[in-house]
Write a protein that holds these residues in place. Structure first.
Motif, PDB file in Angstrom:
ATOM      1  N   PHE A  45       0.318  -3.589  11.033  1.00  0.00           N
ATOM      2  CA  PHE A  45      -1.409  -3.232  10.639  1.00  0.00           C
ATOM      3  C   PHE A  45      -1.931  -2.838   9.525  1.00  0.00           C
ATOM      4  N   ARG A  46      -2.778  -4.195   9.011  1.00  0.00           N
ATOM      5  CA  ARG A  46      -3.527  -4.923   7.520  1.00  0.00           C
ATOM      6  C   ARG A  46      -3.806  -2.876   7.238  1.00  0.00           C
ATOM      7  N   HIS A  47      -4.745  -2.471   7.876  1.00  0.00           N
ATOM      8  CA  HIS A  47      -6.207  -1.644   7.670  1.00  0.00           C
ATOM      9  C   HIS A  47      -5.274  -0.003   8.088  1.00  0.00           C
ATOM     10  N   PRO A  48      -4.649   0.854   6.463  1.00  0.00           N
ATOM     11  CA  PRO A  48      -4.139   2.559   6.341  1.00  0.00           C
ATOM     12  C   PRO A  48      -4.751   3.229   7.749  1.00  0.00           C
ATOM     13  N   TYR A  59      -5.246   2.011  11.217  1.00  0.00           N
ATOM     14  CA  TYR A  59      -4.277   2.261  12.113  1.00  0.00           C
ATOM     15  C   TYR A  59      -3.321   2.280  11.906  1.00  0.00           C
ATOM     16  N   ASP A  92      -9.613   2.757   2.395  1.00  0.00           N
ATOM     17  CA  ASP A  92      -9.430   1.924   3.612  1.00  0.00           C
ATOM     18  C   ASP A  92      -9.878   0.664   4.073  1.00  0.00           C
ATOM     19  N   GLN A  93      -9.380  -0.293   3.303  1.00  0.00           N
ATOM     20  CA  GLN A  93      -9.190  -1.565   3.335  1.00  0.00           C
ATOM     21  C   GLN A  93      -8.167  -2.637   3.500  1.00  0.00           C
ATOM     22  N   ARG A  94      -8.218  -3.679   3.252  1.00  0.00           N
ATOM     23  CA  ARG A  94      -6.798  -4.526   3.692  1.00  0.00           C
ATOM     24  C   ARG A  94      -6.488  -4.359   2.282  1.00  0.00           C
ATOM     25  N   GLU A  95      -4.964  -4.662   2.204  1.00  0.00           N
ATOM     26  CA  GLU A  95      -4.185  -4.966   0.859  1.00  0.00           C
ATOM     27  C   GLU A  95      -5.266  -5.949   0.169  1.00  0.00           C
ATOM     28  N   THR A  96      -5.581  -6.003  -1.383  1.00  0.00           N
ATOM     29  CA  THR A  96      -6.353  -7.171  -1.719  1.00  0.00           C
ATOM     30  C   THR A  96      -5.447  -7.864  -2.281  1.00  0.00           C
ATOM     31  N   ASN A 135       0.621  -0.734   0.461  1.00  0.00           N
ATOM     32  CA  ASN A 135      -0.251   0.248  -0.274  1.00  0.00           C
ATOM     33  C   ASN A 135       1.044   1.074   0.173  1.00  0.00           C
TER      34      ASN A 135
END
Lengths: 109, 182
Positions: free
Chosen positions: B23-26, B28, B78-82, A36
């Motif tokens: 953290f997966r969630h940006p 957080y 604001d979601q996890r990496e896909t 990301n």
């Protein structure tokens, strides 16, 4: 100071330098591992902060305010980097609806 | 007391940094970054860097992090990496490189440095105005040209950010023609 803490109470330059070194490493690994782009930017910030901590530590060790003055230049570079970087992320997101670094692997729009 | 502050806030710095990476969630990750920044400001204070500590909180912990959160919310990412990682070997290589970097910088940090002595004309604490005056004196005498150059650079960066983030009319027109929703 209590006797219990007297033995480990000598916090010197090396202590801070080790923390800065670990912080830099965590930032570098995060930059390589995460995909990301926003989080990659945060990892760059971590690395810049590690450098700032090193500057301040040496300023303290040498009792020289120049070490602290340099931190401001790092800060400005970090602010400029975030402003331009986030603008680039917004521009990329408009074109391809994603902020994953692996999506952007062609040198063309 | 010094030791307690150092160990407590160093632990906070490193925990926050690991949080940013893990953290997966940006969102957080961004909040974890705030923790790290504020803990670093405390480490600055513990080393007589009063002005730098306050600027750290105002600029890093507030302005830059708010900018991050703003972009995360604006883009709705604001979601996890896909999806799976298309380059799997990268992860192993990254940990290997990380171990090498850690070994190098720790070796450097633990060494006895031949730093000599400072000229002594810019002590950390000015007798009249404390640390703020000492740093300001250096910034506006020794480094005055650097300050000027850096302020020009900041202006260029802000203008560049506006130019980049503005929706170009040409692109919008092309999209409309092709029927792509803008």
């Amino acid at each position: 100071m209590t006797p219990l803490l007297a033995g480990i109470g000598d916090i010197g330059r090396e202590h801070y330098l080790v923390v800065a070194a670990l912080l830099f490493t965590i930032g570098a690994v995060g930059l390589l591992v995460r995909r990301n782009t926003l989080i990659m930017f945060m990892c760059v910030e971590l690395m810049l902060n590690a450098v700032n901590l090193t500057f301040v530590t040496f300023a303290k060790a040498l009792d020289d305010a120049r070490g602290q003055a340099i931190v401001f230049f790092t800060l400005v570079v970090a602010a400029a980097e975030v402003a331009v970087g986030l603008a680039i992320i917004v521009a990329i997101f408009r074109r391809r609806q994603g902020v994953t670094a692996d999506d952007v692997d062609l040198l063309k729009g | 007391m010094d030791a307690v502050i150092f160990y407590a806030f160093s632990a906070l710095v490193l925990t926050g940094a690991i949080g940013v990476v893990v953290f997966r969630h940006p969102v957080y990750a961004a909040l974890s970054l705030v923790t790290t920044m504020i803990a670093i400001a405390v480490l600055f204070l513990a080393q007589d860097a009063d002005l730098v500590a306050i600027v750290q909180i105002v600029v890093y912990a507030s302005a830059i992090t708010v900018l991050f959160l703003f972009v995360i919310m604006l883009l709705g990412v604001d979601q996890r990496e896909t999806g799976p990682d298309p380059r799997r070997f990268q992860r192993g290589a990254a940990y290997l490189l990380g171990a090498i970097i850690a070994a190098e910088v720790l070796l450097l940090a633990g060494r006895e440095w031949a730093i000599g002595t400072a000229p002594g004309d810019a002590p950390l604490d000015d007798a009249q105005g404390g640390n703020v005056r000492a740093v300001a004196k250096v910034l506006f005498t020794d480094y005055i040209w650097a300050v000027q150059v850096v302020s020009v650079m900041l202006v260029i960066a802000v203008v560049g950010a506006v130019v980049l983030a503005r929706r170009s009319r040409q692109i919008a027109a092309t999209r409309e023609r092709e029927g792509v929703p803008a």
